[in-house]
Design a protein around this motif. Sequence first.
Motif, PDB file in Angstrom:
ATOM      1  N   ASP A 155      37.878  24.718  34.955  1.00  0.00           N
ATOM      2  CA  ASP A 155      37.764  24.894  36.403  1.00  0.00           C
ATOM      3  C   ASP A 155      38.413  26.198  36.855  1.00  0.00           C
ATOM      4  O   ASP A 155      37.877  26.901  37.702  1.00  0.00           O
ATOM      5  CB  ASP A 155      38.438  23.727  37.141  1.00  0.00           C
ATOM      6  CG  ASP A 155      37.474  22.578  37.348  1.00  0.00           C
ATOM      7  OD1 ASP A 155      36.256  22.808  37.156  1.00  0.00           O
ATOM      8  OD2 ASP A 155      37.917  21.470  37.685  1.00  0.00           O
ATOM      9  N   ALA A 156      39.571  26.491  36.258  1.00  0.00           N
ATOM     10  CA  ALA A 156      40.292  27.706  36.655  1.00  0.00           C
ATOM     11  C   ALA A 156      39.455  28.944  36.337  1.00  0.00           C
ATOM     12  O   ALA A 156      39.339  29.858  37.156  1.00  0.00           O
ATOM     13  CB  ALA A 156      41.639  27.770  35.941  1.00  0.00           C
ATOM     14  N   VAL A 157      38.840  28.956  35.136  1.00  0.00           N
ATOM     15  CA  VAL A 157      38.017  30.101  34.744  1.00  0.00           C
ATOM     16  C   VAL A 157      36.810  30.222  35.687  1.00  0.00           C
ATOM     17  O   VAL A 157      36.505  31.294  36.215  1.00  0.00           O
ATOM     18  CB  VAL A 157      37.542  29.953  33.277  1.00  0.00           C
ATOM     19  CG1 VAL A 157      36.513  31.019  32.926  1.00  0.00           C
ATOM     20  CG2 VAL A 157      38.730  30.024  32.338  1.00  0.00           C
ATOM     21  N   SER A 200      34.628  37.074  46.947  1.00  0.00           N
ATOM     22  CA  SER A 200      35.397  38.092  47.668  1.00  0.00           C
ATOM     23  C   SER A 200      34.561  39.341  47.906  1.00  0.00           C
ATOM     24  O   SER A 200      34.890  40.154  48.759  1.00  0.00           O
ATOM     25  CB  SER A 200      36.679  38.425  46.923  1.00  0.00           C
ATOM     26  OG  SER A 200      36.341  38.967  45.678  1.00  0.00           O
ATOM     27  N   ALA A 250      39.840  27.722  44.653  1.00  0.00           N
ATOM     28  CA  ALA A 250      40.337  28.585  43.583  1.00  0.00           C
ATOM     29  C   ALA A 250      41.856  28.609  43.557  1.00  0.00           C
ATOM     30  O   ALA A 250      42.469  28.683  42.500  1.00  0.00           O
ATOM     31  CB  ALA A 250      39.774  29.989  43.760  1.00  0.00           C
ATOM     32  N   GLN A 251      42.467  28.555  44.744  1.00  0.00           N
ATOM     33  CA  GLN A 251      43.932  28.616  44.793  1.00  0.00           C
ATOM     34  C   GLN A 251      44.574  27.241  44.635  1.00  0.00           C
ATOM     35  O   GLN A 251      45.787  27.107  44.666  1.00  0.00           O
ATOM     36  CB  GLN A 251      44.374  29.242  46.116  1.00  0.00           C
ATOM     37  CG  GLN A 251      44.163  30.754  46.113  1.00  0.00           C
ATOM     38  CD  GLN A 251      43.969  31.311  47.509  1.00  0.00           C
ATOM     39  OE1 GLN A 251      44.158  30.596  48.486  1.00  0.00           O
ATOM     40  NE2 GLN A 251      43.559  32.556  47.597  1.00  0.00           N
ATOM     41  N   MET A 303      36.445  29.007  38.690  1.00  0.00           N
ATOM     42  CA  MET A 303      36.822  29.327  40.064  1.00  0.00           C
ATOM     43  C   MET A 303      37.293  30.765  40.200  1.00  0.00           C
ATOM     44  O   MET A 303      37.128  31.379  41.244  1.00  0.00           O
ATOM     45  CB  MET A 303      37.903  28.360  40.584  1.00  0.00           C
ATOM     46  CG  MET A 303      37.377  26.988  40.936  1.00  0.00           C
ATOM     47  SD  MET A 303      35.774  26.965  41.770  1.00  0.00           S
ATOM     48  CE  MET A 303      36.182  27.731  43.331  1.00  0.00           C
ATOM     49  N   PHE A 304      37.856  31.314  39.109  1.00  0.00           N
ATOM     50  CA  PHE A 304      38.231  32.727  39.152  1.00  0.00           C
ATOM     51  C   PHE A 304      36.970  33.576  39.332  1.00  0.00           C
ATOM     52  O   PHE A 304      36.910  34.487  40.148  1.00  0.00           O
ATOM     53  CB  PHE A 304      38.957  33.123  37.855  1.00  0.00           C
ATOM     54  CG  PHE A 304      39.222  34.599  37.759  1.00  0.00           C
ATOM     55  CD1 PHE A 304      40.231  35.180  38.525  1.00  0.00           C
ATOM     56  CD2 PHE A 304      38.451  35.411  36.944  1.00  0.00           C
ATOM     57  CE1 PHE A 304      40.457  36.555  38.466  1.00  0.00           C
ATOM     58  CE2 PHE A 304      38.670  36.785  36.889  1.00  0.00           C
ATOM     59  CZ  PHE A 304      39.673  37.349  37.641  1.00  0.00           C
ATOM     60  N   PHE A 305      35.955  33.202  38.567  1.00  0.00           N
ATOM     61  CA  PHE A 305      34.674  33.904  38.664  1.00  0.00           C
ATOM     62  C   PHE A 305      34.092  33.756  40.071  1.00  0.00           C
ATOM     63  O   PHE A 305      33.665  34.729  40.704  1.00  0.00           O
ATOM     64  CB  PHE A 305      33.714  33.337  37.603  1.00  0.00           C
ATOM     65  CG  PHE A 305      32.301  33.801  37.756  1.00  0.00           C
ATOM     66  CD1 PHE A 305      31.939  35.107  37.435  1.00  0.00           C
ATOM     67  CD2 PHE A 305      31.322  32.940  38.227  1.00  0.00           C
ATOM     68  CE1 PHE A 305      30.639  35.535  37.594  1.00  0.00           C
ATOM     69  CE2 PHE A 305      30.027  33.362  38.383  1.00  0.00           C
ATOM     70  CZ  PHE A 305      29.676  34.668  38.064  1.00  0.00           C
ATOM     71  N   PHE A 357      37.868  29.973  48.308  1.00  0.00           N
ATOM     72  CA  PHE A 357      39.196  30.527  48.065  1.00  0.00           C
ATOM     73  C   PHE A 357      40.232  29.406  47.934  1.00  0.00           C
ATOM     74  O   PHE A 357      41.100  29.458  47.080  1.00  0.00           O
ATOM     75  CB  PHE A 357      39.585  31.472  49.211  1.00  0.00           C
ATOM     76  CG  PHE A 357      39.097  32.873  48.998  1.00  0.00           C
ATOM     77  CD1 PHE A 357      37.766  33.112  48.703  1.00  0.00           C
ATOM     78  CD2 PHE A 357      39.949  33.947  49.070  1.00  0.00           C
ATOM     79  CE1 PHE A 357      37.292  34.391  48.489  1.00  0.00           C
ATOM     80  CE2 PHE A 357      39.494  35.240  48.854  1.00  0.00           C
ATOM     81  CZ  PHE A 357      38.164  35.458  48.573  1.00  0.00           C
ATOM     82  N   GLN A 384      35.602  33.066  42.806  1.00  0.00           N
ATOM     83  CA  GLN A 384      36.426  33.745  43.800  1.00  0.00           C
ATOM     84  C   GLN A 384      36.142  35.248  43.784  1.00  0.00           C
ATOM     85  O   GLN A 384      36.047  35.875  44.836  1.00  0.00           O
ATOM     86  CB  GLN A 384      37.905  33.488  43.506  1.00  0.00           C
ATOM     87  CG  GLN A 384      38.801  33.891  44.652  1.00  0.00           C
ATOM     88  CD  GLN A 384      40.271  33.674  44.338  1.00  0.00           C
ATOM     89  OE1 GLN A 384      40.614  33.336  43.214  1.00  0.00           O
ATOM     90  NE2 GLN A 384      41.123  33.861  45.312  1.00  0.00           N
ATOM     91  N   SER A 385      35.970  35.783  42.567  1.00  0.00           N
ATOM     92  CA  SER A 385      35.671  37.215  42.463  1.00  0.00           C
ATOM     93  C   SER A 385      34.349  37.523  43.144  1.00  0.00           C
ATOM     94  O   SER A 385      34.226  38.491  43.885  1.00  0.00           O
ATOM     95  CB  SER A 385      35.592  37.648  40.998  1.00  0.00           C
ATOM     96  OG  SER A 385      36.691  37.163  40.314  1.00  0.00           O
TER      97      SER A 385
END
Lengths: 294, 595
Positions: free
Chosen positions: B529-531, B541, B490-491, B533-535, B487, B537-538
């Motif tokens: 990285d953002a894409v 979670s 990702a943030q 890490m979004f994955f 997390f 993180q999803s």
Amino acid sequence: MASEVVVETRNLSKVYRDFWGRQKVRALKALDLEIRQGEIFGLLGPNGSGKTTTIKLLLGLLFPTSGQALVFGRDATDVKKNERLGYLPEESYLYRFLNAEETLDFYGRLFDMPAAVRKKRTNELIDLVGLNWAKRRQLKEYSKGMARRIGLAQALINDPELILLDEPTSGLDPIGTREMKDLILRLKSQGKTVLMSSHLLADVQDVCDRIAILHQGELKELGRVDTLLKVRGETEIRAAGLSELAQSEIRSVIERHNGTVMSMDNPTTTLEELFLAIVRDSEARPGRRAKQDS
Amino acid sequence: MVLDSDPVVFINWLRPALFFFLQAAAVLGLVALVGGFLLAAFRYGPALGGDATYRMLKTALSDLVSLSPRRIGALARLAVQESLRRRVLVGFGVFLLILLFAGWFLDTKSYDPATLYLSFVLTATTYLVLLMALFLSAFSLPADIKNKTIYTIVTKPVRPGEIVLGRILGFSLIGTVLLAVMGLFSYFFVVRVLNHTHEVDIASLKSTPGDTEGGRSGRTTLAQNHRHQVTLDADGNGSTDIAQGHWHEVDKHVEGDKTTYVLGPPQDLLTARVPAYGKLRFKDRAGRGVDKGINVGNEWKYRSFVEGGTLATAIWTFEDITPERYPEGLPVEMTIRVFRSYKGEIEQGIRGVIVLKNPTNGRTSELKTFTAKDFSTDHMKIGRKLSDKDGNPIDLFDQLAPSGELELWLQCIDENQYFGVAQADVYLRARNASFGMNFVKSYLGIWVQMLLVTSFGVMFSTFLSGAVAMMATLASLVLGFFTKFVFEVAQGTVQGGGPLESFIRIVKQQNVTLQMEPGLSTDVVKGADAVFMFFMQSVTSLLPDFRQFSTVDYVAHGFDIPADVVGVQFISGLGYMAAVFAIGYLFLRTREVAR
């Protein structure tokens, strides 16, 4: 015969695809079949002809690409149909660390059978397949023939109305084969329906009422064994009490010589010859399909 | 033990957790339904696809209500037999071996051997049991499919749900038995290793300075790499000081003209303290009420700081302060973080002061000073008879907490030094719970983890091959343990960026604090990285936070595991198992097992 249809396939097709969805092989092409209650139905065909695919589709182990497979009027993927059927796979795919009693008890539990019923059925079936002497031995110690017998016993644990036997006599010695065939006939006499596939043509000829011959996924021949094996356009005469001389004028002079006509019929071929002829014909003229009869 | 978050309250946790569960279930259910329909529509056309999806849904519901305990039991029993055949007991052998040789690599001179030994046995058990659960669960179903033994199962009236549930139950049963036996061995191992006694070194006994009633003090002999100071009263009875986290009672025995002093078993060594937490509020340097203290940097997240030599105060309000509950006075325990803005005398702690205050009339006790060292817990016993700030005697319960409510004010005295505090850092030691029960509760946490790993393993094995299912389960486990880190990455709160940026930094040997050179390539890297890490993180979670199931720290540091924590573990474990079961069912139901 207007008895109940137990197994029905309508335009049943199966295409095997690879991971990417590309077609690998058409294993079964538009199969239409009806198997009625109380008959022994044989599926014949060379390796890769679609026999096992058909059985797997009927059991719901595979899903059809198109068409329908119905067992007891239910879709083949409906587990409820399994309550009334028994299945002996091509090889005995059983848990090798269980012994015969544990194996049958385990499969009995899968039918939600109470303990007393399971015990009774287990003892009966172990007697039936003649494994009383080895019932406490783990299946990994069993010979192929013994494994086949316990496989059959598990297929019968629920006293099924329909029994699917995939190569039931493979791996059995001549005595075992004879016993298996007797057992299949006994099941028929109890009013059960049997669907079997086999390479061993003599076995099929001995026990089956009707057969279907598959080749390259297509139904090539379908009908009663006695009808199919009849050679049309030829006549066979069996006679007794004829002199040497009389034999040369058989048809015209039998009665004149006071002989007794024992039978006068079309001669029959062996299933083996019929089978080979169909396979040769299919290879020479691909695409010819069998007509439905019964 | 230092808690990194406020103590969890089950009731407060349940509502949002339940909401999240229902939300996730609804979203995943919808995704499965729409995805299933699209797939079926692609294969059979929209009409037939719709029909197939409807039938699937209908079958799933009917399968759920027709689950047979006997069939599940048979499949569970089979899983147990299979586990035994796969030599699962070897795992237990490894455990015994580790225990046997533990003495070789555990430091018996440790400052706190109980913590060391307890962490060791609990961690070793956790890893062994989880590994075992991983191997058993991930390989079983794929092996059945490969050996085709599954053919004889699915051609019986067995529902896919029963196959999944039977396996989960069977492997869990094996895991439970193994865990119970390991727990029993661990318990006796720890108790046996830590149990010891000393003898009083008679020659060292001397009159206690200042004691006019004939008390004597001395020391004990060396045992398990430590010795205690002994204080005896005139009758020869007394106790030792605290060393390595425990103390002993001393009894005098006289046989004829021979006098011996017998030390009892170690006290407070294996304990389960039940803390009573108070509510925390702050005052800033000018004495105004604020929600939080000062942010001194990275520590901000949970702890906040009070500045020394000012009016900045941390105030805890405790409830239920009665003589019945605390007949021997208030046992206060404090773990204060220290932040120094200058080094000072590093060997000496930072001085602080506490005051007890009646929240209704503002009457206060006299100042009580202490020195705080970072990472150490101060124990303080506040007796019933106190003096107020003018030196008049007051009663703790009657004058300071007549309504049962009491405030504890904490200030730092040293100027420009800071105390870091959070709610759980100062508590009253309300009572001691049973250590044995606490040990069992900790094993329950491991048990829930084992159930989860088993469920995940079985679920993945419904559609992946054995090795891949194992890797997927392992990945879930690792992600579950590092939820917080994922997390944070990702943030963007972790220095060094996402995986691609970190990789580039490693290759270029670039410090994490350096900014990447602005430009297209940096934008691409950061975007990728953002894409990713979004994955991540999803996915994360949706995975269980495995650390919430670990209560090793509680037991190792001698704290009772609150019932709220156990409740949270059970309910969230159950929730995840239900979800994982549903996914496993769906995959097995839609799978051609004969392919």
